[in-house]
Design a protein around this motif. Structure first.
Motif, mmCIF file in Angstrom:
data_model
loop_
_atom_site.group_PDB
_atom_site.id
_atom_site.type_symbol
_atom_site.label_atom_id
_atom_site.label_comp_id
_atom_site.label_asym_id
_atom_site.label_seq_id
_atom_site.Cartn_x
_atom_site.Cartn_y
_atom_site.Cartn_z
ATOM 1 N N GLY A 29 0.258 -2.401 8.389
ATOM 2 C CA GLY A 29 1.294 -1.390 8.554
ATOM 3 C C GLY A 29 2.127 -1.764 9.983
ATOM 4 N N ARG A 30 1.611 -1.701 11.132
ATOM 5 C CA ARG A 30 2.210 -1.891 12.249
ATOM 6 C C ARG A 30 2.205 -3.474 12.531
ATOM 7 N N SER B 267 -6.143 2.959 12.858
ATOM 8 C CA SER B 267 -4.815 2.248 13.342
ATOM 9 C C SER B 267 -4.777 1.657 14.696
ATOM 10 N N ASP C 108 0.856 -1.132 -0.059
ATOM 11 C CA ASP C 108 0.130 -0.073 0.075
ATOM 12 C C ASP C 108 0.754 1.043 0.072
ATOM 13 N N ARG D 132 -13.096 4.281 -1.063
ATOM 14 C CA ARG D 132 -12.867 4.202 0.220
ATOM 15 C C ARG D 132 -14.108 4.798 1.009
ATOM 16 N N TYR E 196 5.615 3.680 12.726
ATOM 17 C CA TYR E 196 5.659 5.116 12.673
ATOM 18 C C TYR E 196 6.605 5.685 13.684
ATOM 19 N N HIS F 20 -10.685 1.735 6.432
ATOM 20 C CA HIS F 20 -9.733 1.769 7.342
ATOM 21 C C HIS F 20 -10.510 1.698 8.913
ATOM 22 N N GLY G 187 -5.971 -1.430 7.397
ATOM 23 C CA GLY G 187 -4.985 -1.782 8.138
ATOM 24 C C GLY G 187 -5.689 -2.028 9.678
ATOM 25 N N GLY G 188 -4.801 -1.634 10.880
ATOM 26 C CA GLY G 188 -5.565 -1.640 12.043
ATOM 27 C C GLY G 188 -5.065 -2.805 12.731
ATOM 28 N N GLU H 192 -4.096 -3.782 4.181
ATOM 29 C CA GLU H 192 -2.994 -2.822 4.240
ATOM 30 C C GLU H 192 -2.500 -3.008 5.629
HETATM 31 C C1 LIG Z 1 -4.709 4.023 4.075
HETATM 32 C C2 LIG Z 1 -3.809 3.430 5.214
HETATM 33 N N1 LIG Z 1 -3.718 2.045 5.260
HETATM 34 C C3 LIG Z 1 -3.027 1.291 5.876
HETATM 35 C C4 LIG Z 1 -2.338 1.989 6.947
HETATM 36 C C5 LIG Z 1 -1.574 1.363 8.040
HETATM 37 O O1 LIG Z 1 -2.573 1.039 9.183
HETATM 38 P P1 LIG Z 1 -1.861 0.162 10.283
HETATM 39 O O2 LIG Z 1 -0.574 0.413 10.614
HETATM 40 O O3 LIG Z 1 -2.911 0.359 11.635
HETATM 41 O O4 LIG Z 1 -2.113 -1.360 9.760
HETATM 42 C C6 LIG Z 1 -2.900 3.387 7.318
HETATM 43 C C7 LIG Z 1 -2.412 4.121 8.385
HETATM 44 O O5 LIG Z 1 -2.406 4.963 8.619
HETATM 45 C C8 LIG Z 1 -3.323 4.107 6.046
HETATM 46 O O6 LIG Z 1 -3.746 5.486 6.167
#
Ligand SMILES: Cc1ncc(COP(=O)(O)O)c(C=O)c1O
Length: 394
Positions: free
Chosen positions: A267-268, A194, A81, A147, A372, A191, A230-231, A265
């Motif tokens: 991330g963390r 997060s 992403d 979205r 982050y 989403h 994400g999340g 998506e």
């Molecule tokens: C569009 C989008 N996708 C994915 C993420 C990643 O989220 P996470 O780190 O909570 O998985 C973010 C985080 O800001 C986001 O803005």
């Protein structure tokens, strides 16, 4: 540097931070160090594949754009992403085909759209009519992923104030507009926020996505792309397991047809636990009460909220410190306040810690610092951002 990349050091079984400190002689350095365990990222991918086999992870590069992390995930076949042209460029540079990228920023500058078009990165999110018109002008044959907003009741960083259209009314209007402009709506995204703490949040959102797929079918769209955002937690695999169960049940109920590609998506999830920050105490102060009794020990570290600890301000992270003193269990624990190195009093890392009485030159480690942190860090006041050392299991 090996082949233009930083060196990777190898370890057996488990990465031991104490051993890294000794073997790499971190004590001698004045700069904070970020210890990155690439195998932790790989283990997370395996866990994801095991618990969410139908959902393809597209790593959210914004969370940690370290080229070594991105390269590893690219080699392991993950998707990505990207939020900007530069993130797309970084990922494409590792040989990732454009189909394995979603440009998941609903508001993109024209030059970024043009770059996406030039490199056939056709999947992108959209959440308002102005962007639909922009896409009509600048990338009309791209795939529009609508979205919508569907937030968890509790999340570390809610995102719904900024992005996501209303799922009940506005999403349908956007799809109608896209249809009238002869654009392709191929899917939906959301989403939940997060650091989501509400298990049911994904199911609620997936249900809304299903309704939009039904509406799309009425408009004649053959939608086949569901992006669940994400999340997912970064350092609590038990919680991740529960979320995965809830997501699996929900997609099975609402999207049983395997022709719908489902991506997320995260991330963390991938990177939070991969990094431990090791900082040095370069100064200390003792605060005494009126009776002269020691109340609080203040420590000044070589990284702070303008560096990697920006996560305290921007990502609402609560950090915990570990020290590396031997036989410390018998030592009294003192109320400790930790500051970053800058001259700004906002540069406070933690005020709720209890630590033994430490000395100038002692090291403190902070686990779960991979999400982050580094991409946002700045050398404010001239204090350098931490250097990263990479490790991998044999
Ligand atoms: C569009 C989008 N996708 C994915 C993420 C990643 O989220 P996470 O780190 O909570 O998985 C973010 C985080 O800001 C986001 O803005």
């Amino acid at each position: 540097m090996a082949g233009g990349y930083p060196e990777v050091q190898f370890y057996e079984r488990e990465l031991n931070i104490r051993r890294v400190i000794e073997e790499c002689d971190l004590q001698r350095l004045d700069q904070a160090l970020n210890i990155c365990d690439l195998s932790s990222v790989e283990r997370k991918l395996r866990l994801w594949q095991q618990l969410l086999p139908r959902i393809k992870p597209f790593y959210a590069v914004k969370c940690n754009d370290d080229p070594m992390v991105v390269r590893l995930l690219a080699e392991l076949g993950a998707g990505f992403d990207c939020a900007s042209k530069n993130e797309v460029k970084l990922v494409l540079g590792f040989g990732v085909p454009p189909e394995r990228i979603i440009f998941a920023n609903p508001c993109r500058p024209v030059s970024h759209l043009e770059y996406a078009k030039e490199h056939q990165v056709s999947n992108g999110t959209v959440d308002n009519e102005f962007e639909v018109y922009k896409l009509h002008t600048h990338y009309p044959n791209s795939n529009l992923i609508v979205r919508f907003k569907s937030e968890a009741k509790e999340a570390q960083c809610p995102l719904g104030d900024k992005f996501g259209c209303d799922a009940d009314v506005d999403a349908a209007a956007l799809m109608l507009l896209a249809k009238s402009l002869d654009l392709k709506v191929t899917g939906t995204s959301f989403h939940v926020g997060s650091g989501c703490s509400e298990l049911e949040a994904y199911d609620r959102a997936i249900k809304k996505a299903k309704n939009l797929f039904k509406f799309g079918a009425l408009l004649g769209y053959d939608m086949d792309f569901l992006d669940i955002g994400g999340g997912f937690p970064g350092s609590d695999d038990g919680k991740f397991g529960k979320i995965a169960e809830s997501v699996n049940t929900s997609v099975q109920r609402h999207f049983p047809n395997e022709r719908v590609h489902i991506i997320a998506e995260p991330g963390r999830f991938f990177v939070a636990a991969a990094c431990t920050l090791v900082c040095k105490i370069h100064a200390k102060r003792e605060i005494r009460n009126e009776a002269g009794k020691l109340d609080t020990v203040m420590y000044y570290l070589n990284d702070g909220v303008y560096g990697s600890f920006n996560c305290i301000l921007y990502d609402h992270q609560v950090v915990t410190a570990e020290h590396y003193l031997d036989d410390a269990d018998s030592l009294p624990q003192l109320k400790s306040l930790i500051w970053g190195p800058s001259c700004d009093a906002l540069d406070k890392i933690s005020e709720d810690l209890h630590l033994p009485n430490l000395n100038r030159g002692d090291l403190l480690g902070f686990r779960n610092m991979g999400a982050y942190t580094m991409p946002i860090a700045s050398p404010f006041n001239g204090f350098e951002v931490p250097k990263t050392l990479y490790f991998q299991a044999i």
